[in-house]
Design a protein around this motif. Structure first.
Motif, short mmCIF file in Angstrom:
data_model
loop_
_atom_site.label_atom_id
_atom_site.label_comp_id
_atom_site.label_asym_id
_atom_site.label_seq_id
_atom_site.Cartn_x
_atom_site.Cartn_y
_atom_site.Cartn_z
N ILE A 82 0.83 -1.20 0.00
CA ILE A 82 0.00 0.00 0.00
C ILE A 82 0.87 1.25 0.00
N GLY A 83 1.90 1.25 0.84
CA GLY A 83 2.78 2.41 0.93
C GLY A 83 3.51 2.69 -0.37
N VAL A 84 3.99 1.65 -1.02
CA VAL A 84 4.69 1.82 -2.29
C VAL A 84 3.75 2.39 -3.35
N SER A 85 2.53 1.88 -3.39
CA SER A 85 1.56 2.38 -4.37
C SER A 85 1.27 3.86 -4.16
N LEU A 86 1.10 4.25 -2.89
CA LEU A 86 0.82 5.66 -2.60
C LEU A 86 2.02 6.54 -2.91
N GLU A 87 3.21 6.08 -2.56
CA GLU A 87 4.40 6.89 -2.81
C GLU A 87 4.63 7.09 -4.30
N ARG A 88 4.40 6.06 -5.09
CA ARG A 88 4.61 6.18 -6.53
C ARG A 88 3.56 7.07 -7.18
N THR A 89 2.34 7.05 -6.63
CA THR A 89 1.26 7.83 -7.23
C THR A 89 1.28 9.28 -6.76
N TRP A 90 1.44 9.50 -5.46
CA TRP A 90 1.46 10.86 -4.94
C TRP A 90 2.77 11.57 -5.20
N GLY A 91 3.85 10.81 -5.18
CA GLY A 91 5.18 11.39 -5.18
C GLY A 91 5.79 11.27 -3.79
N THR A 92 7.11 11.21 -3.74
CA THR A 92 7.81 11.00 -2.47
C THR A 92 7.52 12.11 -1.47
N ALA A 257 17.13 9.65 -14.25
CA ALA A 257 16.47 8.54 -13.53
C ALA A 257 16.15 7.44 -14.54
N PRO A 258 17.11 6.55 -14.80
CA PRO A 258 16.92 5.52 -15.84
C PRO A 258 15.73 4.59 -15.58
N ASP A 259 15.38 4.35 -14.31
CA ASP A 259 14.30 3.42 -13.99
C ASP A 259 12.94 4.10 -13.91
N MET A 260 12.89 5.39 -14.11
CA MET A 260 11.63 6.12 -13.96
C MET A 260 10.85 6.12 -15.27
N GLN A 261 9.52 6.04 -15.16
CA GLN A 261 8.66 6.08 -16.33
C GLN A 261 8.14 7.49 -16.55
N PHE A 262 7.95 7.86 -17.83
CA PHE A 262 7.46 9.18 -18.19
C PHE A 262 6.20 9.01 -19.04
N ARG A 263 5.21 9.89 -18.80
CA ARG A 263 3.93 9.81 -19.51
C ARG A 263 3.46 11.20 -19.91
N PHE A 264 2.72 11.27 -21.01
CA PHE A 264 2.03 12.49 -21.38
C PHE A 264 0.67 12.50 -20.71
N CYS A 265 0.26 13.66 -20.19
CA CYS A 265 -1.03 13.79 -19.53
C CYS A 265 -2.12 14.08 -20.56
N THR A 266 -3.15 13.27 -20.56
CA THR A 266 -4.23 13.44 -21.53
C THR A 266 -5.18 14.57 -21.14
N LYS A 267 -5.08 15.06 -19.89
CA LYS A 267 -5.97 16.14 -19.45
C LYS A 267 -5.36 17.51 -19.61
N CYS A 268 -4.06 17.57 -19.87
CA CYS A 268 -3.41 18.86 -20.09
C CYS A 268 -3.56 19.28 -21.55
N GLY A 270 -1.96 20.63 -24.44
CA GLY A 270 -0.62 20.86 -24.92
C GLY A 270 0.23 19.61 -24.79
N ASN A 271 1.47 19.71 -25.18
CA ASN A 271 2.38 18.57 -25.21
C ASN A 271 3.21 18.56 -23.91
N TYR A 272 2.59 18.09 -22.80
CA TYR A 272 3.25 18.09 -21.50
C TYR A 272 3.47 16.67 -21.02
N GLU A 273 4.74 16.40 -20.70
CA GLU A 273 5.13 15.07 -20.25
C GLU A 273 5.59 15.15 -18.79
N TYR A 274 5.28 14.10 -18.00
CA TYR A 274 5.58 14.11 -16.57
C TYR A 274 6.22 12.79 -16.15
N CYS A 275 7.04 12.86 -15.12
CA CYS A 275 7.59 11.64 -14.54
C CYS A 275 6.51 10.96 -13.70
N GLU A 276 6.77 9.74 -13.25
CA GLU A 276 5.75 8.98 -12.53
C GLU A 276 5.40 9.61 -11.18
#
Length: 288
Positions: A82-92, A257-268, A270-276
């Motif tokens: 649970i903690g890992v899921s929250l940390e990855r979703t909310w941010g550290t 951060a080689p192990d980090m995933q990056f995604r484009f936000c579909t709600k923004c 414009g062409n905005y990409e964010y880390c996980e």
């Protein structure tokens, strides 16, 4: 990202769920080896102000009462997941704030209770009440607030109740709230204060972030690795090489951060990409 996070976010503890599980593991080891030693670690405000200041931290080692090693392992695994899921979703940073604010409010509640006892009956009464505080104030209600936060963030996630009954997290949260309400009504002053502080932490966090923390299964699927051949390129801050991904919030790239995933936000717009860490916590960009 708030100004406070920009200034102090780099000091947030990474892998905080693992640190918490290690603390519990140490606490359970002490309980099995020398359970009486835990009396020197618990949260006793009266003894803290009389010199035993280590208790401000060591009470976090005192685990919930459970002598069944099987359930202990299941509990530790559950809290870690649970903690890992929250940390990855909310941010550290945001996960750190939630955990440490819960700890801080619990400490405030413990000292407040002892202070009221001291005003009402003097030092002897305060010493007796402080021992009762030590028996009630623990990480139990903080853990319950973590479960509630998980259900708030992942309402449609599935739990296997009794190992074979699938139940959505939001219904588990409602069940927990009913149990906590019964404990609050039937419990004594110490239970009311300890439980109230944990729920206060959850309530503050919920009303400040309720619009941006709910994650549905379709959003979770977006976190799977994808190829983005048309992604914008940038120069890496660390090596000077051309990179394919860059977070619009923190500026990190796959070189940083080689192990980090990056995604484009579909709600923004414009062409905005964010880390996980910032994909689900950023403020959406609107052109109009």
């Amino acid at each position: 990202m708030s100004e406070f996070e920009k200034r102090f976010g780099r000091y947030a503890l990474r892998n905080l769920p693992l640190i918490m599980i290690i603390c519990y593991a140490v606490g359970y080891a002490i309980r099995y080896i020398n359970p009486d030693f835990l009396m020197y670690l618990n949260l006793d405000p009266y003894k803290i102000i009389h010199g035993q200041i280590w208790r401000i931290v060591t009470w976090l080692l005192v685990p919930p009462n459970d002598n069944n090693i099987f359930w202990v392992i299941i509990m530790l695994f559950c809290y870690y997941s649970i903690g890992v899921s929250l940390e990855r979703t909310w941010g550290t940073y945001k996960y750190n704030v939630y955990i440490f604010s819960g700890i801080g409010l619990t400490l405030i509640g413990a000292f407040l209770t002892m202070g009221i006892a001291y005003i009402a009956g003097g030092g002897l009464v305060a010493a007796v009440y402080s021992q009762m505080v030590a028996a009630v104030f623990s990480t139990y209600y903080i853990n319950m607030s973590i479960l509630l936060a998980f259900a708030m963030t992942f309402p449609d996630a599935m739990f296997l109740f009794m190992f074979f009954i699938p139940v959505k997290a939001k219904w588990m949260a409602i069940l927990y709230l009913v149990i906590l309400a019964i404990q609050f009504v039937t419990g004594g002053l110490f239970v009311k204060v300890a439980l109230g502080m944990a729920l206060l932490n959850f309530a503050i966090f919920y009303f400040r972030n309720r619009r941006g923390l709910g994650v549905r299964p379709v959003q979770m699927r977006r976190r799977q690795p994808v190829r983005t051949p048309t992604a914008g390129r940038d120069l890496s801050r660390s090596s000077g090489r051309v990179t394919r991904h860059k977070c619009a919030i923190c500026g990190r790239t796959e070189e940083d951060a080689p192990d980090m995933q990056f995604r484009f936000c579909t709600k923004c717009e414009g062409n905005y990409e964010y880390c996980e860490e910032h994909l689900y916590t950023h403020t959406h960009v609107r052109m109009s």
